[in-house]
Design a protein around this motif. Structure first.
Motif, short mmCIF file in Angstrom:
data_model
loop_
_atom_site.label_atom_id
_atom_site.label_comp_id
_atom_site.label_asym_id
_atom_site.label_seq_id
_atom_site.Cartn_x
_atom_site.Cartn_y
_atom_site.Cartn_z
N SER A 1 0.81 -1.22 0.00
CA SER A 1 0.00 0.00 0.00
C SER A 1 0.84 1.27 0.00
O SER A 1 0.33 2.35 -0.23
N ALA A 2 2.14 1.13 0.27
CA ALA A 2 3.00 2.32 0.30
C ALA A 2 3.24 2.89 -1.09
O ALA A 2 3.61 4.06 -1.22
N GLY A 3 3.05 2.08 -2.13
CA GLY A 3 3.20 2.58 -3.48
C GLY A 3 4.61 2.93 -3.86
O GLY A 3 4.87 3.96 -4.47
N LYS A 4 5.59 2.06 -3.52
CA LYS A 4 6.98 2.34 -3.88
C LYS A 4 7.17 2.24 -5.38
O LYS A 4 6.56 1.40 -6.04
N PRO A 5 8.01 3.09 -5.97
CA PRO A 5 8.17 3.06 -7.43
C PRO A 5 8.85 1.78 -7.90
O PRO A 5 9.77 1.29 -7.25
N LEU A 6 8.36 1.23 -9.01
CA LEU A 6 8.95 0.04 -9.62
C LEU A 6 9.77 0.50 -10.81
O LEU A 6 9.31 0.53 -11.95
N SER A 7 10.98 0.87 -10.57
CA SER A 7 11.82 1.36 -11.65
C SER A 7 13.25 0.91 -11.41
O SER A 7 13.63 0.53 -10.30
N GLY B 1 9.64 -6.30 -5.25
CA GLY B 1 9.09 -6.91 -6.44
C GLY B 1 8.46 -8.26 -6.17
O GLY B 1 7.42 -8.60 -6.74
N TYR B 2 9.07 -9.06 -5.30
CA TYR B 2 8.50 -10.35 -4.96
C TYR B 2 7.20 -10.20 -4.19
O TYR B 2 6.26 -10.97 -4.39
N ILE C 1 4.41 -7.81 -15.01
CA ILE C 1 3.65 -6.79 -14.29
C ILE C 1 3.39 -5.63 -15.24
O ILE C 1 4.33 -5.05 -15.80
N ASP C 2 2.12 -5.29 -15.41
CA ASP C 2 1.73 -4.24 -16.36
C ASP C 2 0.96 -3.15 -15.63
O ASP C 2 0.20 -3.43 -14.69
N HIS C 3 1.14 -1.91 -16.07
CA HIS C 3 0.38 -0.78 -15.53
C HIS C 3 -0.95 -0.68 -16.27
O HIS C 3 -0.98 -0.57 -17.49
N GLY D 1 -0.22 7.32 -14.97
CA GLY D 1 -0.47 6.21 -14.07
C GLY D 1 0.57 6.12 -12.97
O GLY D 1 1.74 6.48 -13.16
N SER D 2 0.17 5.63 -11.81
CA SER D 2 1.06 5.54 -10.65
C SER D 2 1.61 4.13 -10.53
O SER D 2 1.22 3.22 -11.26
N ASP D 3 2.52 3.96 -9.54
CA ASP D 3 3.10 2.65 -9.27
C ASP D 3 2.40 1.95 -8.11
O ASP D 3 2.90 0.92 -7.63
N ARG D 4 1.27 2.45 -7.68
CA ARG D 4 0.54 1.79 -6.61
C ARG D 4 0.02 0.44 -7.11
O ARG D 4 -0.25 0.26 -8.28
N VAL D 5 -0.14 -0.49 -6.17
CA VAL D 5 -0.52 -1.84 -6.55
C VAL D 5 -1.92 -1.87 -7.15
O VAL D 5 -2.26 -2.77 -7.93
N SER D 6 -2.75 -0.89 -6.85
CA SER D 6 -4.09 -0.84 -7.43
C SER D 6 -4.05 -0.51 -8.91
O SER D 6 -5.05 -0.70 -9.62
N ASN D 7 -2.92 -0.03 -9.43
CA ASN D 7 -2.78 0.27 -10.85
C ASN D 7 -1.95 -0.79 -11.57
O ASN D 7 -1.56 -0.59 -12.72
#
Length: 436
Positions: free
Chosen positions: A171-177, A188-189, A215-217, A225-231
């Protein structure tokens, strides 16, 4: 590595486990006696805890729906070495089926031309923290084996997988980059584990299963679009390449059902994960009530640890890799499979398909000092069953027992030829090799 042998002192208190070769020498010299057959435990006759230096061990738990992995290991400066591996097979499905069968009998009593049986379930209330009987069984059997291990091994701490994925971190929405997105760190895991559970391990766009998933946005980052898991969602390689940076509404314009499914999954709240992990949290609360320190980890971290150590996937090895660790130096080559079989039934009859009694059972469970499920060894001098047989016994009032061994069932063995090895404790034991 060989699984260790558990050792007790002269007063029955646990000492550090020893190598099987050491246990054979102690038994041959008369310094020790066999305290238990399975798991194999010896008791020293000339040693107490006060006269020994006890280093202690840790236990790891990987809870599961049908199987729970338990690993006993030593831990020094982040390096773990497995000592003993157990796979606990639950009987929750059997409990659920029996409860459903009982409910069907009761419903039938109210619909047939019989004495009416009033409904009583409307008057019952469930206490706080109530779990279904099939789930409660999973919790109780796991706690029972941890209690047994505390009597056989000088445990210092418990490591348990509390959740399948860390919902707080998601839920913290850390960037996946960068490296996190490409090489798959712990974050990522965690996200991948959550998305796999949420999407049923299938592509969200075409429904393909058993294929590599990316994993797709849902809403591309190039369009805000954000990097939150809901997206985030899972997509197969062809769909991921075809979607590119298109909005999901445009990509699935001709597939309204798929679009509705993707949007529904995106709106599903993270609190749904708490219901999935209900028994894991109940197990954690029960363990914290003990005197042992409890360390927790997530399923994502367990998978990440296994990927670093190169260990194969199994329930016992998952238990060995729970929580924080740097290195695993080895693990046992065999696993003790413990299957919950129950301790019999209070019912004194067998029923037909309508729930009416058709067969009466003996009121005494013990016959000539033996009970069904006891681990015994039979030495038959002659006849069709001549030889030495070791296995579980099924008693008969006639005194002619049936013995189930690894090679089949021997019928009609006289009770005078049977020697007790271990009383039935509600479990069946087998040993298999660990995956390499």
């Amino acid at each position: 590595m060989h699984p260790v042998v558990f050792v007790l002192d002269a007063q029955g208190r646990p000492l550090d486990p020893c190598h099987p070769a050491r246990a054979r020498k102690l038994l041959a010299s008369g310094r020790a006696v066999v305290a238990r057959h399975t798991p194999f435990i010896i008791r020293l006759k000339d040693r107490t805890v006060d006269q020994s230096t006890v280093g202690g061990a840790h236990v790891g738990i990987d809870p599961g729906s049908r199987h729970t992995g338990i690993a006993v290991f030593t831990s020094h400066d982040g390096r773990r070495s497995g000592l003993y591996a157990i796979q606990l097979d639950h009987r929750g499905a059997a409990i659920r089926d029996k409860l459903a069968r009982r409910a069907a009998y009761r419903r039938g009593r109210r619909s047939r031309n019989l004495r009416y049986r009033a409904r009583r379930f409307n008057n019952r209330t469930r206490p706080q923290g109530w779990l279904a009987p099939s789930l409660r069984h999973r919790l109780d059997t796991t706690l029972s084996w941890i209690d047994r291990l505390t009597r056989w091994v000088p445990l210092r701490a418990v490591h348990v997988e509390r959740v399948a994925f860390d919902t707080h971190q998601l839920s913290a929405g850390k960037p996946l980059s960068g490296v996190e997105y490409q090489q798959g760190t712990l974050a990522g895991y965690e996200i991948r584990q959550y998305l796999l559970a949420k999407g049923g391990r299938r592509c969200a766009y075409c429904g393909a299963g058993g294929v590599p998933l990316n994993i797709d946005h849902i809403r591309p980052r190039s369009r805000g679009g954000s990097d939150r898991v809901s997206n985030l969602t899972l997509a197969c390689v062809p769909c991921n390449q075809a979607k590119d940076n298109l909005p999901v509404q445009e990509f699935l314009a001709g597939k309204p059902d798929a679009l509705a499914r993707v949007e529904a999954q995106a709106k599903a709240p993270l609190r749904d994960a708490a219901a999935v992990n209900a028994t894991r949290w109940a197990l954690w609360h029960a363990l914290t009530a003990t005197a042992l320190p409890v360390h927790t980890g997530s399923g994502g971290r367990t998978k990440w640890n296994r990927s670093r150590t190169g260990a194969p996937k199994s329930h016992s090895l998952d238990a060995l890799h729970v929580g924080h660790l740097d290195q695993v130096t080895g693990w046992p080559g065999t696993v003790l499979i413990v299957t919950a079989t129950g301790r019999g039934s209070y019912a004194r009859t067998r029923t037909d398909k309508y729930g009416f009694p058709r067969l009466r059972l003996p009121r005494l469970k013990q016959v000539h000092g033996f009970r069904t499920g006891d681990l015994v060894r039979a030495r038959v001098p002659s006849g069709t069953n001549a030889g030495v047989h070791t296995g579980r016994v099924a008693v008969r009032t006639s005194g002619r027992f049936n013995l189930t061994t690894a090679h089949g069932t021997r019928q009609g063995i006289g009770y005078r030829h049977v020697h007790l090895l271990q009383r039935a404790d509600g479990y069946a034991y087998t040993v298999r090799g660990e995956e390499s």
